[in-house]
Design an enzyme around this catalytic site. Structure first.
Site: not given
Length: 356
Positions: A280, A287
Site C-alpha cells: 500500500y 501514484e
C-alpha cells in the site's frame, strides 16, 4: 519458599483481565476480599517449580466473584468492575514491580469503545437476520459474492497479463502497460464505486471515509493523471501503479468472497491482513511519482486550468491543484494505514485470544 509470578493486565469498560505466567498451575486459590485480589498457586514460573502468590488492591471497587481459567501455560483471571468505566491505572497504590500491561489484549479507551460497538452491532445483526426472510439474506450474500468475484477476476487478469508480458517482453512492456490493460482497469475502478455505496448504506460493515479515500484516490490517478494525458500512457510508472494495485486486490477480493459464506482460509486471511503493509505505501509512492511527472505536462498543455476574469488576464494552472493533492495523498495514506493496521490488530488479537 513463596515467590511472586509475572502478572499482565488489560481492561475493558466492564472487566479487568489478568494473565499469570505460571505453567501447569495447581492448587489455584483466587478470591477478592475488601477490594483486594489474593492469588496463590503452585506451578512452574520465573523461578522454577515453586509456590507463587500475589495480591492487588484495585483502584476502584470490583465484584467479589472472579473467573479463573487455567491453561497449560498460564492462569487467566477475569474480574468484573462494580461500575462500568475506564480506569487510569489498575491499583490504588504504586504499581507493583511484577505487574505489566498485557499487550496481547491491550486497548486504549477509544479502541475498547469501538470493540464494544462492534459487539453490539453483531448482536443487532443477529437479531435482524433472525427476523428477516431467508430470501433477503440470500440476495445480499449473492450480490456481494458476485461483486467480489467479478473484481477478483478482473484484477487477476490484469496481474497475470502484466506478469506474463513482463517475462516475455522484458522492460519494453513497461512502456506499453496502459494500452494493454487500461480497459479492464477502468472497468474495475469504476465498479469499485459500489464499495463506497455498500459502506454508506450499511450493506457491509466498514468505514465510509477510508473506502472513499481509496476509491476516489485511485480514480483520480486513473482518469485524470493517466486517462486525460496521452503523454503519460507510455510512462513506466503506469506499470508500477497498476501492478501494485492488482497485487493487493487479488488477495483482498477472494478473502471477501469466502467471508460471504462465513468461510476462512488461514493463509489467505494472513495475506489479506499483511501484504498491504509493504504494497500500500509503495502504491501511494508510485501514484505520487505519477502526479509529479504529470505536473509539467499540465503546465505546458494548460489542461484543466482554471480561467480567471479578463481584468486579471491569466489562469490558475491545474498543477497547483496537484501540489495540494500530493499533500492530501500522504494524509490519506496515514488515515488508511492506521485504519488497516487497527483492522489487522483486532483480527489477529481476536484469533490469538480464541487460541488461548
Amino acid at each position: 519458599m513463596t515467590l511472586t509470578p509475572h502478572v499482565y493486565w488489560a481492561q475493558r469498560h466492564g472487566e479487568i483481565y489478568l494473565r499469570v505466567e505460571l505453567i501447569d498451575a495447581q492448587n489455584i486459590d483466587v478470591h477478592v476480599h475488601e477490594n483486594v485480589l489474593q492469588f496463590r498457586a503452585k506451578g512452574h514460573g520465573a523461578k522454577g517449580e515453586n509456590d507463587y502468590e500475589f495480591s492487588l488492591e484495585f483502584l476502584l471497587p470490583v465484584k467479589p466473584e472472579v473467573s479463573p481459567k487455567s491453561t497449560q501455560r498460564q492462569v487467566n483471571i477475569t474480574v468484573r468492575k462494580e461500575r462500568r468505566g475506564w480506569w487510569e491505572r489498575l491499583t490504588k497504590e504504586r504499581k507493583p514491580v511484577f505487574l505489566a500491561p498485557d499487550f496481547d489484549r491491550w486497548l486504549d479507551e477509544s479502541d475498547a469503545e469501538m470493540e464494544l460497538r462492534e459487539k453490539e452491532e453483531r448482536k443487532n445483526r443477529l437479531k435482524t437476520s433472525r427476523s428477516q426472510e431467508p430470501e433477503f439474506v440470500s440476495l445480499k450474500t449473492g450480490f456481494l459474492f458476485m461483486y467480489n468475484l467479478v473484481q477478483f477476476l478482473g484484477f487477476s487478469w490484469i496481474f497475470v497479463n502484466m506478469t506474463v508480458r513482463l517475462i516475455i517482453f522484458g522492460q519494453d512492456f513497461l512502456y506499453d502497460t496502459f494500452h494493454t490493460v487500461s480497459d479492464i482497469m477502468f472497468f474495475c475502478q469504476i465498479l469499485a464505486a459500489v464499495e463506497v455505496l455498500n459502506a454508506a448504506f450499511g450493506v457491509v460493515r466498514t468505514g465510509v471515509v477510508p473506502t472513499l479515500i481509496q476509491v476516489v484516490g485511485r480514480n483520480f490517478i486513473l482518469f485524470i493523471i493517466f486517462g486525460s494525458l496521452e503523454e503519460m500512457h507510455n510512462k513506466p510508472v503506469v506499470f508500477f501503479v497498476f501492478y501494485l494495485w492488482s497485487a493487493i486486490e487479488i488477495f483482498r477480493y477472494p478473502f471477501y468472497m469466502l467471508g460471504c459464506f462465513d468461510t476462512e482460509w488461514k493463509a489467505l486471511t494472513w495475506l489479506r491482513y499483511t501484504i498491504w503493509m509493504p504494497l500500500y505505501p509503495l502504491g501511494v509512492l508510485a501514484e505520487a511519482v505519477a502526479v509529479i511527472q504529470s505536473i509539467p505536462i499540465f503546465d505546458e498543455t494548460k489542461l484543466f486550468s482554471i480561467p480567471l476574469p479578463e481584468a486579471i488576464g491569466t489562469s490558475v494552472s491545474f498543477s497547483r491543484v496537484l501540489h495540494i493533492y500530493l499533500v492530501l495523498m500522504f494524509l490519506g495514506l496515514y488515515i488508511n494505514f492506521r485504519h488497516l493496521y487497527k483492522q489487522r490488530k483486532r483480527r489477529f488479537r481476536t484469533k490469538k485470544r480464541k487460541a488461548n
